[in-house]
Design an enzyme around this catalytic site. Structure first.
Site, PDB file in Angstrom:
ATOM      1  N   GLU A 144       8.395  -3.045  -3.207  1.00 39.04           N
ATOM      2  CA  GLU A 144       7.058  -2.386  -3.784  1.00 39.04           C
ATOM      3  C   GLU A 144       5.987  -3.199  -5.270  1.00 39.04           C
ATOM      4  OE1 GLU A 144       3.099  -0.942  -3.954  1.00 39.04           O
ATOM      5  OE2 GLU A 144       3.688  -0.290  -2.251  1.00 39.04           O
ATOM      6  N   ASP A 158      -3.384  -3.127   3.523  1.00 39.97           N
ATOM      7  CA  ASP A 158      -5.070  -3.322   3.368  1.00 39.97           C
ATOM      8  C   ASP A 158      -5.373  -4.141   4.980  1.00 39.97           C
ATOM      9  OD1 ASP A 158      -7.108  -4.299   2.411  1.00 39.97           O
ATOM     10  OD2 ASP A 158      -6.523  -4.527   0.219  1.00 39.97           O
ATOM     11  N   LYS A 205     -13.602  -6.903   5.318  1.00 37.46           N
ATOM     12  CA  LYS A 205     -14.686  -7.881   6.124  1.00 37.46           C
ATOM     13  C   LYS A 205     -14.727  -8.844   6.536  1.00 37.46           C
ATOM     14  CE  LYS A 205     -17.419  -6.408   1.620  1.00 37.46           C
ATOM     15  NZ  LYS A 205     -17.776  -7.166  -0.047  1.00 37.46           N
ATOM     16  N   ASP A 253      -4.515   2.697  10.113  1.00 37.64           N
ATOM     17  CA  ASP A 253      -5.657   3.519  10.656  1.00 37.64           C
ATOM     18  C   ASP A 253      -7.234   3.122  10.628  1.00 37.64           C
ATOM     19  OD1 ASP A 253      -5.923   3.063   7.885  1.00 37.64           O
ATOM     20  OD2 ASP A 253      -6.389   4.688   7.232  1.00 37.64           O
ATOM     21  N   LYS A 305       0.446  12.546   3.975  1.00 38.43           N
ATOM     22  CA  LYS A 305      -1.406  13.293   3.644  1.00 38.43           C
ATOM     23  C   LYS A 305      -2.449  12.950   3.469  1.00 38.43           C
ATOM     24  CE  LYS A 305       0.949  15.220  -0.206  1.00 38.43           C
ATOM     25  NZ  LYS A 305       0.632  16.007  -1.707  1.00 38.43           N
ATOM     26  N   GLU A 350      -2.580   9.948   6.480  1.00 39.75           N
ATOM     27  CA  GLU A 350      -2.558  10.437   7.521  1.00 39.75           C
ATOM     28  C   GLU A 350      -3.786  11.484   8.481  1.00 39.75           C
ATOM     29  OE1 GLU A 350      -0.111   9.330  11.668  1.00 39.75           O
ATOM     30  OE2 GLU A 350       0.325   8.766   9.370  1.00 39.75           O
TER      31      GLU A 350
END
Length: 240
Positions: free
Chosen positions: A95, A145, A149, A181, A219, A221
């Site tokens: 990360e 991410d 677009k 998601d 959280k 989700e």
């Protein structure tokens, strides 16, 4: 947290090379005192450096155990939950967001976990430079991410080059587990991975798997589920 994977031009007799590879988008953020303390105290114990190159993770962890590589662990909540629930397994998380790194390190120390190691740099650079071929049991990519677009779709991490890089690092029988998601991105992931050589979709119907029990529910989700948002999980096994 993702950027694009592109193929560099080929020359005669050479395999395609990846260029302009990034697994993240830099996000600004200040550390809390707890995160800063976690980073300062935890990094010497759990932190790994890209510059150290190829690593022997069996030697590093002091054992041979199933090994999971997580791309973009955010604030580290899921990583900590998985590591605590499976002490017989080892976890390597990557990360770039320093507050998230600090939070995970603080949590690892608070829970006395010994089966976590952390990189704070581009995860795809780590895969290429620090991870031996056929050495991982799982690669996790949760909620990257989606680059909504159309003109930004080329920046999505899940591309043909990504699939091949992951295939090289997974053991035969190892699994790439992705979750998103955003349904259009789920469809993109499915299309890319279905076309990628050397993989088998573990979904019975060739699409998405039910949410695996080993993937913690975040959280974010739960909030999405209350709003009627879906989550799609994909699992692809390396078979060649």
């Amino acid at each position: 947290m993702t950027d694009d994977i592109q193929q560099a031009p080929e020359t005669a007799g050479e395999a395609p090379r990846l260029r302009t590879i990034k697994s993240f988008v830099m996000r600004a953020g200040r550390m809390t005192e707890g995160q800063q303390r976690g980073f300062e105290q935890g990094w010497p114990k759990f932190g790994l450096e890209l510059a150290d190159g190829l690593r022997d993770f069996d030697q590093m962890f002091g054992r041979r155990a199933p090994r999971t590589f997580e791309i973009g662990f955010g604030m580290g909540h899921s990583t900590l939950e998985m590591a605590a629930a499976a002490p017989e397994q080892d976890f390597i998380g990557v990360e770039v967001h320093k507050p998230g790194v600090g939070a995970l390190l603080a949590g690892a120390m608070a829970q006395n976990l010994t089966n976590i190691r952390v990189y704070s740099c581009d995860a795809l650079d780590v895969l290429r430079q620090c991870v031996a071929d056929a050495s991982l049991d799982r690669v996790l990519l949760f909620f990257p991410d989606p680059w909504h677009k159309s003109r930004h779709h080329k920046r999505r991490i899940v591309q043909a080059g990504f699939a091949e890089l992951v295939r090289q690092k997974l053991k035969i029988g190892g699994v790439l587990h992705m979750a998103t998601d955003w349904q259009p991105y789920a469809e993109h992931m499915l299309e890319v991975m279905s076309a990628a050589p050397g993989f088998r979709n573990l979904a019975a119907d060739g699409t998405y798997v039910p949410r695996p029990e080993e993937r913690p529910v975040t959280k974010f989700e739960r909030r999405g589920e209350r709003l009627g948002h879906g989550v799609w999980d994909l699992k692809f096994e390396r078979i060649d």
